[in-house]
Motif scaffolding. Structure first.
Motif, short mmCIF file in Angstrom:
data_model
loop_
_atom_site.label_atom_id
_atom_site.label_comp_id
_atom_site.label_asym_id
_atom_site.label_seq_id
_atom_site.Cartn_x
_atom_site.Cartn_y
_atom_site.Cartn_z
N LEU A 84 0.80 -1.22 0.00
CA LEU A 84 0.00 0.00 0.00
C LEU A 84 0.83 1.27 0.00
CD1 LEU A 84 -2.53 -1.09 2.80
CD2 LEU A 84 -2.67 -1.53 0.35
N ILE A 85 2.12 1.20 0.27
CA ILE A 85 2.93 2.40 0.45
C ILE A 85 4.05 2.44 -0.59
CG2 ILE A 85 2.42 2.54 2.91
CD1 ILE A 85 5.12 1.24 3.47
N PRO A 86 4.61 3.63 -0.85
CA PRO A 86 5.73 3.74 -1.81
C PRO A 86 7.04 3.27 -1.21
CG PRO A 86 5.16 5.91 -0.93
CD PRO A 86 4.14 4.95 -0.38
N VAL A 87 7.45 2.07 -1.54
CA VAL A 87 8.71 1.53 -1.04
C VAL A 87 9.82 1.73 -2.07
CG1 VAL A 87 9.91 -0.53 -0.19
CG2 VAL A 87 7.50 -0.16 0.36
N LEU A 88 9.56 1.33 -3.31
CA LEU A 88 10.56 1.45 -4.37
C LEU A 88 10.13 2.37 -5.49
CD1 LEU A 88 11.62 -2.32 -4.65
CD2 LEU A 88 12.81 -0.50 -3.43
N THR A 89 8.84 2.52 -5.71
CA THR A 89 8.34 3.34 -6.82
C THR A 89 7.52 4.51 -6.29
OG1 THR A 89 6.25 2.11 -7.06
CG2 THR A 89 8.18 1.26 -8.23
N ASN A 90 7.46 5.58 -7.08
CA ASN A 90 6.66 6.74 -6.66
C ASN A 90 5.30 6.75 -7.34
OD1 ASN A 90 7.27 7.43 -9.30
ND2 ASN A 90 7.76 9.57 -8.82
N PHE A 91 4.90 5.63 -7.92
CA PHE A 91 3.57 5.53 -8.54
C PHE A 91 2.87 4.28 -8.01
CE2 PHE A 91 6.75 3.59 -11.31
CZ PHE A 91 6.22 2.34 -11.56
N PRO A 92 1.54 4.33 -7.94
CA PRO A 92 0.79 3.18 -7.39
C PRO A 92 0.97 1.94 -8.24
CG PRO A 92 -0.58 5.16 -7.47
CD PRO A 92 0.65 5.46 -8.26
N LEU A 93 0.97 0.80 -7.59
CA LEU A 93 1.07 -0.50 -8.24
C LEU A 93 -0.29 -1.19 -8.16
CD1 LEU A 93 4.59 -1.42 -6.87
CD2 LEU A 93 4.01 -0.77 -9.21
N PRO A 94 -0.46 -2.34 -8.82
CA PRO A 94 -1.81 -2.93 -8.96
C PRO A 94 -2.60 -3.08 -7.66
CG PRO A 94 -0.26 -4.08 -10.37
CD PRO A 94 0.54 -3.10 -9.60
N LEU A 95 -1.94 -3.44 -6.56
CA LEU A 95 -2.67 -3.68 -5.31
C LEU A 95 -2.62 -2.49 -4.36
CD1 LEU A 95 -1.61 -7.38 -4.59
CD2 LEU A 95 -3.67 -6.54 -5.73
N SER A 96 -2.07 -1.37 -4.81
CA SER A 96 -1.95 -0.21 -3.93
C SER A 96 -3.29 0.43 -3.60
CB SER A 96 -1.03 0.84 -4.58
OG SER A 96 0.26 0.32 -4.78
N SER A 164 1.06 12.42 -1.49
CA SER A 164 1.89 13.22 -0.59
C SER A 164 3.34 13.22 -1.05
CB SER A 164 1.78 12.67 0.84
OG SER A 164 2.61 13.38 1.73
N ASN A 165 3.83 12.08 -1.51
CA ASN A 165 5.20 12.00 -2.02
C ASN A 165 5.40 12.94 -3.19
OD1 ASN A 165 7.02 10.53 -4.26
ND2 ASN A 165 7.86 10.10 -2.24
N LEU A 168 5.38 16.76 -2.06
CA LEU A 168 6.60 17.24 -1.40
C LEU A 168 7.76 17.36 -2.37
CD1 LEU A 168 6.45 15.18 1.93
CD2 LEU A 168 5.83 17.57 1.57
N VAL A 169 7.81 16.46 -3.34
CA VAL A 169 8.88 16.53 -4.34
C VAL A 169 8.70 17.75 -5.24
CG1 VAL A 169 9.84 15.40 -6.39
CG2 VAL A 169 9.35 14.06 -4.34
N GLY A 170 7.46 18.07 -5.57
CA GLY A 170 7.20 19.14 -6.53
C GLY A 170 7.01 20.52 -5.95
N ASP A 171 6.83 20.64 -4.64
CA ASP A 171 6.52 21.94 -4.03
C ASP A 171 7.30 22.09 -2.73
OD1 ASP A 171 5.47 24.32 -3.19
OD2 ASP A 171 3.38 23.77 -3.51
N LEU A 172 8.41 22.84 -2.78
CA LEU A 172 9.23 23.03 -1.58
C LEU A 172 8.52 23.91 -0.56
CD1 LEU A 172 12.83 23.52 -3.04
CD2 LEU A 172 11.87 21.51 -1.89
N ALA A 173 7.57 24.74 -1.01
CA ALA A 173 6.83 25.58 -0.05
C ALA A 173 6.03 24.70 0.90
CB ALA A 173 5.92 26.53 -0.80
N VAL A 174 5.45 23.64 0.37
CA VAL A 174 4.71 22.70 1.23
C VAL A 174 5.68 21.94 2.13
CG1 VAL A 174 3.21 20.68 1.24
CG2 VAL A 174 2.87 22.47 -0.45
N TYR A 175 6.85 21.60 1.59
CA TYR A 175 7.83 20.84 2.36
C TYR A 175 8.28 21.61 3.60
CZ TYR A 175 11.87 17.88 3.33
OH TYR A 175 12.77 17.04 3.95
N LEU A 248 12.17 12.45 3.29
CA LEU A 248 13.07 12.26 2.13
C LEU A 248 12.30 11.59 0.99
CD1 LEU A 248 16.15 10.95 4.14
CD2 LEU A 248 15.87 13.23 3.18
N PRO A 249 11.42 12.33 0.33
CA PRO A 249 10.57 11.71 -0.69
C PRO A 249 11.27 11.48 -2.03
CG PRO A 249 10.08 14.05 -0.55
CD PRO A 249 11.11 13.76 0.51
N TRP A 250 12.53 11.85 -2.14
CA TRP A 250 13.24 11.72 -3.40
C TRP A 250 13.90 10.35 -3.52
CZ3 TRP A 250 14.04 15.63 0.18
CH2 TRP A 250 13.42 16.85 -0.11
#
Length: 315
Positions: A84-96, A164-165, A168-175, A248-250
């Motif tokens: 359910l969570i981003p472990v290796l990829t930053n996009f959802p997988l089939p069971l996410s 959320s990942n 945070l990667v795309g908007d430093l103001a939110v970070y 560290l979302p990168w």
């Protein structure tokens, strides 16, 4: 659903299974170095698990089926959350899409609850003390965890951790916003609590103020191995949420290529090592508190989570 997505989904679970003992070994090594000791190697948890799986299982005569079922349920819960969570990829997988961030927190709590029941079921004095202490800490820890997840949801305007990942990667103001910084501080205290790193805990089984170890003191053999492995996986999952959803979302794989996935796995070790340094520093430099003062850091974490929610609504 493509074959690549299925392989990536499996790779996320395998990464948690394989790397979680390594992170545990790194933390133990840091603790020994800070205390000016040599300590075991970082691969010692793997050797411990191998030895335990080769031993015989001995259970108390007063134990019921719950004592046997608890390690299996806890281990299964820890294998489910990585789906359910981003472990290796930053996009959802089939069971996410099976659950959101609150669902992942519920599964984590279920595993801990089963171990708590097992500590009571054994009939051991230490098991009862460990479970009762865990219940007292949970009274403040679990509501705070829910508030932190709600705060993340309000900041990202979504209950999916991948959103959320990306935010945070795309908007430093939110970070660097107050709400996000409050959530980081609140979740860090929760990590200390849930991984037995608060200065009221003892992570060994030879001290009377042990909490986690007291609940599993009556276990042996493969069942004890499953419990220790599940504990390491829980720590790995909490570090994953802390890094990839908050701090560290990168460094996650964007396209899901083999090289990108391997790079993300290597990045996990680097990120978690940084977090482990901070955890060990807090645990070893602060004087040990009496147990009844457990409420102080947890109350502070609860307040930080509330401030994060209020600042989100005011902003």
């Amino acid at each position: 659903m493509s074959a690549r997505d299925v392989l990536l989904q499996i790779a996320q679970v395998v990464a948690v299974l394989v790397l979680s003992p390594l992170i545990q070994g790194i933390i133990h090594q840091f603790e020994e170095r800070v205390q000016r000791g040599q300590g075991p190697g970082i691969f010692q948890p793997y050797r411990d698990l191998w030895k335990l799986f080769g031993k015989e299982t001995v259970l108390p005569e007063t134990a019921s089926w719950l004592t046997v079922a608890a390690p299996i349920v806890a281990f299964t819960c820890m294998m489910t959350v990585p789906l359910l969570i981003p472990v290796l990829t930053n996009f959802p997988l089939p069971l996410s899409d099976m659950g959101d961030i609150l669902g992942g927190g519920l599964i984590l709590t279920l595993g801990s609850f089963m171990i708590l029941l097992a500590g009571l079921d054994s009939g051991s004095a230490y098991g009862g003390v460990g479970s009762s202490r865990t219940a007292m800490i949970t009274i403040l820890a679990e509501p705070t965890l829910i508030l932190v997840f709600i705060g993340i949801t309000l900041v990202a305007r979504s209950m999916l951790p991948f959103v959320s990942n990306h935010l945070l990667v795309g908007d430093l103001a939110v970070y660097f916003s107050p709400a996000h910084l409050f959530l980081v501080a609140a979740f860090f205290v929760l990590i200390l609590t849930e991984t037995d790193r608060l200065p009221i805990h003892s992570s060994t089984h030879i001290e009377v103020y042990m909490i986690e170890e007291a609940r599993i003191l009556e276990y042996s053999g493969p069942l004890l191995a499953l419990l220790k492995w599940a504990s390491a996986m829980k720590q790995f999952i909490l570090y994953t949420i802390f890094c990839h959803v908050l701090v560290l979302p990168w460094g996650l794989s964007i396209e899901g290529t083999a090289l990108g996935t391997l790079g993300a796995a290597a990045g996990l070790i680097v990120k978690f090592t940084i977090v482990a340094c901070a955890v060990v520093l807090v645990e070893t430099t602060q004087a040990r508190l009496r147990f009844y003062r457990y409420q102080e850091p947890l109350a502070a974490s609860f307040l930080l989570a509330i401030l994060a929610i209020v600042s989100t609504q005011m902003g």
